[in-house]
Scaffold this motif. Structure first.
Motif, PDB file in Angstrom:
ATOM      1  N   TYR A  82    -117.124 146.455 -47.104  1.00  0.00           N
ATOM      2  CA  TYR A  82    -117.373 146.026 -48.334  1.00  0.00           C
ATOM      3  C   TYR A  82    -116.497 144.813 -48.763  1.00  0.00           C
ATOM      4  N   HIS A  83    -115.768 144.125 -47.964  1.00  0.00           N
ATOM      5  CA  HIS A  83    -114.870 143.045 -48.448  1.00  0.00           C
ATOM      6  C   HIS A  83    -114.239 143.467 -49.799  1.00  0.00           C
ATOM      7  N   PRO A  84    -113.180 144.318 -49.755  1.00  0.00           N
ATOM      8  CA  PRO A  84    -112.372 144.634 -51.193  1.00  0.00           C
ATOM      9  C   PRO A  84    -111.762 143.513 -51.606  1.00  0.00           C
ATOM     10  N   ARG A  85    -111.178 142.597 -50.764  1.00  0.00           N
ATOM     11  CA  ARG A  85    -110.499 141.637 -51.276  1.00  0.00           C
ATOM     12  C   ARG A  85    -111.360 140.599 -52.017  1.00  0.00           C
ATOM     13  N   ARG A  86    -112.465 140.538 -51.588  1.00  0.00           N
ATOM     14  CA  ARG A  86    -113.404 139.799 -52.506  1.00  0.00           C
ATOM     15  C   ARG A  86    -113.836 140.196 -53.727  1.00  0.00           C
ATOM     16  N   LEU A  87    -114.070 141.464 -53.733  1.00  0.00           N
ATOM     17  CA  LEU A  87    -114.354 142.100 -54.919  1.00  0.00           C
ATOM     18  C   LEU A  87    -113.150 142.153 -55.831  1.00  0.00           C
ATOM     19  N   LEU A  88    -112.243 142.244 -55.445  1.00  0.00           N
ATOM     20  CA  LEU A  88    -110.831 142.450 -56.319  1.00  0.00           C
ATOM     21  C   LEU A  88    -110.573 141.017 -56.815  1.00  0.00           C
ATOM     22  N   PHE A  89    -110.927 139.985 -55.838  1.00  0.00           N
ATOM     23  CA  PHE A  89    -110.977 138.538 -56.567  1.00  0.00           C
ATOM     24  C   PHE A  89    -111.691 138.427 -57.797  1.00  0.00           C
ATOM     25  N   TYR A  90    -113.091 139.016 -57.715  1.00  0.00           N
ATOM     26  CA  TYR A  90    -113.901 138.749 -58.863  1.00  0.00           C
ATOM     27  C   TYR A  90    -113.397 139.684 -60.074  1.00  0.00           C
ATOM     28  N   PHE A  91    -112.746 140.733 -59.727  1.00  0.00           N
ATOM     29  CA  PHE A  91    -112.199 141.523 -61.066  1.00  0.00           C
ATOM     30  C   PHE A  91    -110.904 140.853 -61.443  1.00  0.00           C
ATOM     31  N   ALA A  92    -110.070 140.038 -60.610  1.00  0.00           N
ATOM     32  CA  ALA A  92    -109.032 139.393 -61.177  1.00  0.00           C
ATOM     33  C   ALA A  92    -109.772 137.923 -61.843  1.00  0.00           C
ATOM     34  N   VAL A  93    -110.627 137.291 -61.417  1.00  0.00           N
ATOM     35  CA  VAL A  93    -111.004 136.320 -62.385  1.00  0.00           C
ATOM     36  C   VAL A  93    -111.627 136.717 -63.915  1.00  0.00           C
ATOM     37  N   ALA A  94    -112.257 137.889 -63.682  1.00  0.00           N
ATOM     38  CA  ALA A  94    -113.049 138.344 -65.007  1.00  0.00           C
ATOM     39  C   ALA A  94    -111.643 138.898 -65.695  1.00  0.00           C
ATOM     40  N   ALA A  95    -110.610 139.426 -65.379  1.00  0.00           N
ATOM     41  CA  ALA A  95    -109.718 139.892 -66.220  1.00  0.00           C
ATOM     42  C   ALA A  95    -109.073 138.658 -66.672  1.00  0.00           C
ATOM     43  N   ALA A  96    -108.622 137.579 -65.997  1.00  0.00           N
ATOM     44  CA  ALA A  96    -108.172 136.583 -66.359  1.00  0.00           C
ATOM     45  C   ALA A  96    -108.655 135.699 -67.595  1.00  0.00           C
ATOM     46  N   LEU A  97    -109.950 135.877 -67.287  1.00  0.00           N
ATOM     47  CA  LEU A  97    -110.799 135.124 -68.314  1.00  0.00           C
ATOM     48  C   LEU A  97    -111.112 135.720 -69.446  1.00  0.00           C
ATOM     49  N   TYR A  98    -111.072 137.271 -69.580  1.00  0.00           N
ATOM     50  CA  TYR A  98    -110.966 138.091 -70.686  1.00  0.00           C
ATOM     51  C   TYR A  98    -109.558 137.993 -71.336  1.00  0.00           C
ATOM     52  N   ALA A  99    -108.377 137.729 -70.544  1.00  0.00           N
ATOM     53  CA  ALA A  99    -107.147 137.375 -71.347  1.00  0.00           C
ATOM     54  C   ALA A  99    -107.200 136.204 -72.156  1.00  0.00           C
ATOM     55  N   VAL A 100    -107.625 135.034 -71.463  1.00  0.00           N
ATOM     56  CA  VAL A 100    -107.822 133.754 -72.124  1.00  0.00           C
ATOM     57  C   VAL A 100    -108.510 134.057 -73.450  1.00  0.00           C
ATOM     58  N   ALA A 101    -109.726 134.731 -73.106  1.00  0.00           N
ATOM     59  CA  ALA A 101    -110.644 134.731 -74.745  1.00  0.00           C
ATOM     60  C   ALA A 101    -109.957 135.102 -75.586  1.00  0.00           C
ATOM     61  N   ILE A 102    -109.083 136.246 -75.225  1.00  0.00           N
ATOM     62  CA  ILE A 102    -108.285 137.222 -76.238  1.00  0.00           C
ATOM     63  C   ILE A 102    -106.886 136.271 -76.817  1.00  0.00           C
ATOM     64  N   VAL A 103    -106.252 135.433 -75.989  1.00  0.00           N
ATOM     65  CA  VAL A 103    -105.305 134.600 -76.302  1.00  0.00           C
ATOM     66  C   VAL A 103    -105.789 133.455 -77.089  1.00  0.00           C
ATOM     67  N   ALA A 104    -106.775 132.851 -76.614  1.00  0.00           N
ATOM     68  CA  ALA A 104    -107.344 131.792 -77.187  1.00  0.00           C
ATOM     69  C   ALA A 104    -108.068 132.158 -78.583  1.00  0.00           C
ATOM     70  N   ASN A 105    -108.122 133.132 -79.286  1.00  0.00           N
ATOM     71  CA  ASN A 105    -109.009 133.527 -80.291  1.00  0.00           C
ATOM     72  C   ASN A 105    -108.464 132.902 -81.339  1.00  0.00           C
ATOM     73  N   THR A 106    -109.467 132.076 -82.293  1.00  0.00           N
ATOM     74  CA  THR A 106    -108.919 131.302 -83.360  1.00  0.00           C
ATOM     75  C   THR A 106    -109.751 131.630 -84.757  1.00  0.00           C
ATOM     76  N   PRO A 107    -109.516 131.243 -85.854  1.00  0.00           N
ATOM     77  CA  PRO A 107    -110.025 131.790 -87.045  1.00  0.00           C
ATOM     78  C   PRO A 107    -111.525 131.314 -87.128  1.00  0.00           C
TER      79      PRO A 107
END
Length: 496
Positions: A434-459
């Motif tokens: 299943y190419h787990p490294r590739r799947l984990l890469f996508y999880f990491a990308v999604a987690a990073a973007l989710y974190a950016v969205a939370i940190v960059a939240n504005t009024p």
């Protein structure tokens, strides 16, 4: 790649009926709670929870069994498999309904419906019909007729919704303004019974629409085939029951673990309402499931490594789109939350946990192909029972400490455990890269973007929405770059 495109198309078509059906049924909840008293609506919830379990028991895994044996090496006549399945479910559904009629009084008492036995026999007949029609619907999937499947499902859904509106809204209005027009059939005191009547009528009409796929089938009953199908499907029955219990056990345990009854009911209400927001992920998984089972059994006929690559690609694209759905819901939760009342907003913190739990369940479903293809469905039973043990244990431990958050964490741990166990065992029983490294890469990308969205939240909400849309676009750009997907492949030119 052609097989994956076909899988994606069928998933979208099957998803139409699933998404619309779940959404419209969800929209009926405010109507029910406005019209009926809590005690009455409680009976509806209780009966439908029993119906969900009864439907799994009455189909006893035969849908998956049908797909397995229509693609079996030793059974070359799909018509024989289909006919044998129909006869089996028709017999068991008939016996079930007769048994309910014979013991209608005690069963009605047990289901909190004393004096309203009609509720019980109507739903018993409806669930018997639904169990039987599961095989004709599976036949449509086997024949790759997703449009027909979706159309018949939508007829059932539309009729059910229409009858609910007719009985619950229009008839009471006519009873007040022109009672003579409906007095020959309408009884106001029947109340919630009209919910069950609408369900029964829509199920009966669905059966009629499926008759062309039943009456024209030559009757071929093979006892030895049925014995093998039951042996194959029985573990799936246990798996299904355990799966339903994994989803609903908290409703049984929560009141037992929270001493104050009012607090317990409030917590369940908040948790249940916020669970509805995560239904987008649930609908995607359901749509994928409808398309995936016939896909994997058809692919199993292929020789060589092509079929294994198709299974791996299916997992990869499932994870890609599931993560996209996860981010889409979380990025725009400030809008989606208005699908529920503001009184329930305190429970929004469970949404990302539930979404992730459902994503893990979807991966588990993808992984389940190895024990279905090798006829080792007993493993699915063990995985589900393991998940149920985790769910019960963590609810008992966490709910007194965390309230309904404990239910969410228990669901996450349950599905993660099932997913991990299926993957680890499957590596030895039916190895697929299943190419787990590739799947984990996508999880990491999604987690990073989710974190950016939370940190960059504005009024400024408008800015947040635009910025998050750009983050979703960035995720898709990363996917296309990683998978070498071009715009020409996504949107082919005319004539190609």
């Amino acid at each position: 790649m052609a097989g994956i495109k076909s899988l994606a198309k069928d998933t979208a078509i099957y998803g139409l009926s699933s998404i619309i059906g779940r959404f419209l049924n969800w929209c009926l909840v405010p109507l029910y709670t406005q019209v009926f008293a809590p005690a009455e609506y409680g009976v509806v919830i209780y009966i439908y929870s029993i119906v969900a379990i009864a439907l799994i028991i009455l189909t006893y895994g035969m849908e998956t069994g049908f797909f397995r044996f229509t693609n079996h090496e030793r059974y070359t006549d799909p018509g024989e498999v289909y006919s044998t399945s129909l006869i089996s479910l028709a017999s068991s559904s008939t016996v079930f309904f007769i048994a309910v009629l014979l013991f209608l009084g005690p069963i009605s008492d047990a289901m909190q419906s004393r004096g309203h036995e009609s509720y019980v026999w109507m739903m018993a007949l409806a669930v018997a019909i639904d169990a039987y029609t599961a095989i004709p619907f599976a036949y449509l999937r086997y024949k790759k007729m997703p449009f027909k499947f979706a159309a018949l499902k939508l007829i059932n859904i539309g009729l059910n919704i229409g009858l609910n509106l007719f009985f619950i809204l229009l008839c009471p209005w006519l009873w007040k303004t022109a009672p003579q027009t409906i007095s020959w059939f309408y009884v106001p005191e029947f109340g919630i019974g009209y919910i069950f009547l609408a369900n029964l009528i829509s199920s009966a009409v669905t059966l009629v629409t499926l008759l062309p796929f039943v009456v024209h089938v030559p009757v071929k009953f093979n006892p030895s085939l049925l014995k093998e199908m039951l042996s194959y499907s029985f573990p799936l029955l246990i798996l299904g029951i355990a799966g339903i219990m994994n989803q609903t056990i908290y409703t049984i345990l929560y009141p037992l673990l929270v001493p104050d009854h009012a607090e317990a009911m409030e917590g369940l209400g908040i948790y249940g309402a916020n669970y509805k927001i995560a239904i987008v992920m649930v609908m995607f998984i359901q749509a994928f499931r409808f398309a995936y089972e016939p896909f994997i059994f058809a692919q199993n006929k292929e020789r060589g490594d092509n079929k294994l690559q198709a299974y791996s690609d299916a997992m990869k694209y499932f994870v890609i789109f599931a993560l996209l759905i996860f981010m889409g819901v979380m990025f725009y939760l400030d809008i989606l939350k208005y699908f529920i009342s503001s009184h329930y907003f305190s429970g929004l913190k469970v949404v990302p946990i539930i979404m992730l739990a459902e994503l893990f369940f979807g991966i588990f479903f993808n992984l389940s192909l190895w024990y279905k293809l090798t006829d080792k469905t007993v493993w699915g039973m063990w995985f589900s029972l393991l998940g149920l043990a985790v769910t019960v244990a963590l609810n008992v431990v966490l709910v007194p400490l965390m309230g309904y958050m404990g239910c969410a964490v228990a669901a996450l741990a349950c599905y993660f455990t099932m997913m991990a166990a299926s993957y680890l065992v499957g590596r030895f029983k039916y190895p697929i890269d299943y190419h787990p490294r590739r799947l984990l890469f996508y999880f990491a990308v999604a987690a990073a973007l989710y974190a950016v969205a939370i940190v960059a939240n504005t009024p400024w909400e408008w800015f947040n929405y635009i910025f998050r849309a750009l983050l979703l676009g960035l995720y898709l750009a990363v996917v296309c770059r990683t998978e070498h997907i071009t715009l020409r492949q996504i949107i082919p030119r005319r004539g190609t």
